[in-house]
Scaffold this active site. Structure first.
Site, PDB file in Angstrom:
ATOM      1  N   ASP A   1       9.111   2.872   0.254  1.00  0.00           N
ATOM      2  CA  ASP A   1       8.019   3.495   0.991  1.00  0.00           C
ATOM      3  C   ASP A   1       8.203   3.120   2.460  1.00  0.00           C
ATOM      4  O   ASP A   1       7.857   2.015   2.875  1.00  0.00           O
ATOM      5  CB  ASP A   1       6.673   3.004   0.448  1.00  0.00           C
ATOM      6  CG  ASP A   1       5.495   3.571   1.247  1.00  0.00           C
ATOM      7  OD1 ASP A   1       5.736   4.198   2.295  1.00  0.00           O
ATOM      8  OD2 ASP A   1       4.348   3.372   0.806  1.00  0.00           O
TER       9      ASP A   1
ATOM     10  N   TYR B   1       0.845  -1.192   0.000  1.00  0.00           N
ATOM     11  CA  TYR B   1       0.000   0.000   0.000  1.00  0.00           C
ATOM     12  C   TYR B   1       0.877   1.237   0.000  1.00  0.00           C
ATOM     13  O   TYR B   1       1.819   1.328   0.776  1.00  0.00           O
ATOM     14  CB  TYR B   1      -0.897   0.000   1.245  1.00  0.00           C
ATOM     15  CG  TYR B   1      -1.845   1.176   1.332  1.00  0.00           C
ATOM     16  CD1 TYR B   1      -2.864   1.337   0.393  1.00  0.00           C
ATOM     17  CD2 TYR B   1      -1.739   2.108   2.357  1.00  0.00           C
ATOM     18  CE1 TYR B   1      -3.733   2.417   0.470  1.00  0.00           C
ATOM     19  CE2 TYR B   1      -2.613   3.184   2.446  1.00  0.00           C
ATOM     20  CZ  TYR B   1      -3.606   3.337   1.503  1.00  0.00           C
ATOM     21  OH  TYR B   1      -4.477   4.397   1.593  1.00  0.00           O
TER      22      TYR B   1
ATOM     23  N   LYS C   1       3.382   8.798   9.169  1.00  0.00           N
ATOM     24  CA  LYS C   1       3.185   8.170  10.489  1.00  0.00           C
ATOM     25  C   LYS C   1       4.162   8.708  11.553  1.00  0.00           C
ATOM     26  O   LYS C   1       3.981   9.832  11.999  1.00  0.00           O
ATOM     27  CB  LYS C   1       3.194   6.649  10.328  1.00  0.00           C
ATOM     28  CG  LYS C   1       2.047   6.257   9.364  1.00  0.00           C
ATOM     29  CD  LYS C   1       1.728   4.810   9.236  1.00  0.00           C
ATOM     30  CE  LYS C   1       0.438   4.666   8.453  1.00  0.00           C
ATOM     31  NZ  LYS C   1       0.517   3.897   7.234  1.00  0.00           N
TER      32      LYS C   1
HETATM   33  C1  LIG Z   1      -0.104   4.408   5.867  1.00  0.00           C
HETATM   34  C2  LIG Z   1       0.713   4.184   4.671  1.00  0.00           C
HETATM   35  C3  LIG Z   1       0.656   5.042   3.561  1.00  0.00           C
HETATM   36  C4  LIG Z   1      -0.345   6.156   3.446  1.00  0.00           C
HETATM   37  O1  LIG Z   1      -0.147   7.141   4.385  1.00  0.00           O
HETATM   38  P1  LIG Z   1      -1.390   8.147   4.698  1.00  0.00           P
HETATM   39  O2  LIG Z   1      -0.794   9.121   5.664  1.00  0.00           O
HETATM   40  O3  LIG Z   1      -2.470   7.296   5.249  1.00  0.00           O
HETATM   41  O4  LIG Z   1      -1.762   8.783   3.421  1.00  0.00           O
HETATM   42  C5  LIG Z   1       1.542   4.823   2.527  1.00  0.00           C
HETATM   43  N1  LIG Z   1       2.418   3.818   2.569  1.00  0.00           N
HETATM   44  C6  LIG Z   1       2.497   2.964   3.608  1.00  0.00           C
HETATM   45  C7  LIG Z   1       3.510   1.871   3.604  1.00  0.00           C
HETATM   46  C8  LIG Z   1       1.632   3.104   4.678  1.00  0.00           C
HETATM   47  O5  LIG Z   1       1.670   2.224   5.681  1.00  0.00           O
END
Ligand SMILES: *Cc1c(COP(=O)(O)O)cnc(C)c1O
Length: 428
Positions: A239, A144, A267
């Protein structure tokens, strides 16, 4: 437990907010029942609208690595608030947090702040496309990267839980530029690179996957991707929205010793306020406006309150590096404890863990990619989730989520959690 007030609040919310939630992962669609509405939180605990107390294993989906309402973070926000909440001009604190991030994370010279992980990943891919003058990207099934169009192709937990791996509203034109590979399967990537020779701008992945449960990369996988990118002028994007400032001060690049060309954050870097960021070497980052041709902007990007929260959080992590060892140890303790009670209760399971990320799968097969993650017994998970909640343990309402461990957890909390797991899986 009584959830009366939460249910009433949910009823009201549904009338004015689609599905009653502002992010679908908060709904209890996959596990049944109404979501609990949280009123306040402190340390390792959540308190809901009915006064129930929970040990929290979501921690706002990652940011609260030091626990809720952590004093240095709260104080920093309050102090900043008194000085005005947004100016739309540069401020000194943006440089301060940037300097600290660049110091903590290996292999980056510059960092740009945005407002979410979604924005960070979206912008990093645009930069990679602009920099390489190529259009296609490779992502992995089950990873994701936020909800921007290019990424909503087999996008892990949220999309998976709701059975919409390819969302309506994403155009064919966009989808055709996102090529899909299999996590932990280098061969699947090599094939895509060969059959799209000279067209791939970047490979983006969660270097430790956390959105299909926790799936660490197998030996040689990240190194193989690094080599493949070098040989084909492809940018490698890690990511690290979930893993950054969690698996090590410098994230997966530091922990597993593999370099990325661009890294995205979210985060933890915001200390619980809406922050994302992307970073890399100057040669690539200077391709961004205003000095480069790739456009990227944000009215509230680098917002002083958000930067104050993030700076307080990163400062704590930088100055007390034993925190990383401490949360790893707590997670290992939880792992061993749950492993032992699930075994003695004869429950088929696989527990994956790296550092302070852990996931429990009701399946005996190894969970190494999207397919094997999807194999777990969802019916059992549903019962497990309910049992945990009713006994005051709050885990994510989806079988495809990582549990986020906070250093605020005491060993007593962990023992209590293990005892609840034992109790509710006795007749599984
Ligand atoms: C949570 C998450 C996102 C998205 O971040 P948001 O602040 O919710 O837009 C992207 N990549 C990873 C790996 C994530 O865990």
């Amino acid at each position: 437990m009584n959830y009366k007030r939460s249910s009433a609040l949910f009823e009201a919310a549904q009338k004015v907010i689609p599905g009653g939630v502002n992010s679908p992962v908060r709904a209890f669609t996959a596990v049944g029942g109404d979501p609990v509405f949280i009123e306040r939180a402190e340390g390792a605990y959540l308190f809901d609208a009915d006064g129930n107390k929970y040990i929290d294993y979501i921690n706002s989906w990652g940011p609260m690595i030091l626990g809720h309402a952590h004093k240095p973070v709260v104080d920093a926000i309050i102090e900043k608030t008194k000085m005005g909440t947004s100016f739309g001009t540069p401020t000194e604190i943006e440089t301060k947090i940037a300097e600290l991030a660049v110091k903590m994370v290996p292999n980056i010279d510059k960092i740009r702040f945005v407002n979410s992980g979604t924005e960070a990943c979206m912008s990093a891919v645009r930069l990679a496309r602009g920099y390489t003058s190529k259009e296609k990207i490779i992502k992995f099934a089950g990873c994701y990267h936020g909800h921007s169009d290019s990424f909503l192709i087999q996008a892990g937990s949220g999309a998976m839980t709701f059975g919409t791996p390819n969302s309506p509203g994403v155009t064919q034109g966009t989808a055709k530029d996102t090529l899909l590979a299999k996590y932990n399967d280098l061969k699947s990537v090599v094939e895509l690179v060969e059959s799209n020779s000279g067209e791939i701008a970047c490979i983006i992945l969660e270097p430790v996957a956390g959105n299909m449960g926790c799936i660490p990369p197998q030996n040689g996988f990240l190194e193989g991707l690094r080599r493949l990118c070098d040989e084909n002028d492809i940018l490698l994007i890690f990511d690290e929205v979930m893993t950054g400032f969690r698996l090590a001060p410098g994230g997966v690049q530091e922990r597993l010793g593999v370099k990325a060309d661009l890294v995205t954050f979210g985060k933890v870097i915001g200390g619980g306020l809406p922050v994302g960021a992307f970073a890399g070497r100057s040669g690539i980052m200077d391709y961004l406006a205003p000095i480069g041709p790739v456009y990227q902007a944000g009215t509230l990007s680098g917002n002083p309150l958000a930067m104050a929260a993030g700076l307080a959080m990163l400062t704590e992590l930088d100055e007390n590096r034993s925190i990383f060892e401490s949360i790893d140890k707590k997670t290992a303790y939880l792992h061993m404890g749950m492993e032992s009670v699930l075994k003695s209760n004869n429950v088929a399971h696989t527990i994956n863990r790296i550092g302070s990320m852990i996931s429990v799968h009701f399946s005996e097969q190894p969970v190494t990619d999207f397919e094997s993650a999807a194999h777990g017994n969802n019916h059992l998970f549903k019962e497990f989730f309910r049992g945990m909640l009713d006994n005051g343990i709050y885990i994510a309402p989806s079988a495809f989520e990582t549990w986020f461990i906070t250093d605020a957890l005491s060993y007593e909390d962990l023992d209590r959690t293990i005892a609840v797991v034992e109790k509710i899986t006795r007749d599984f």
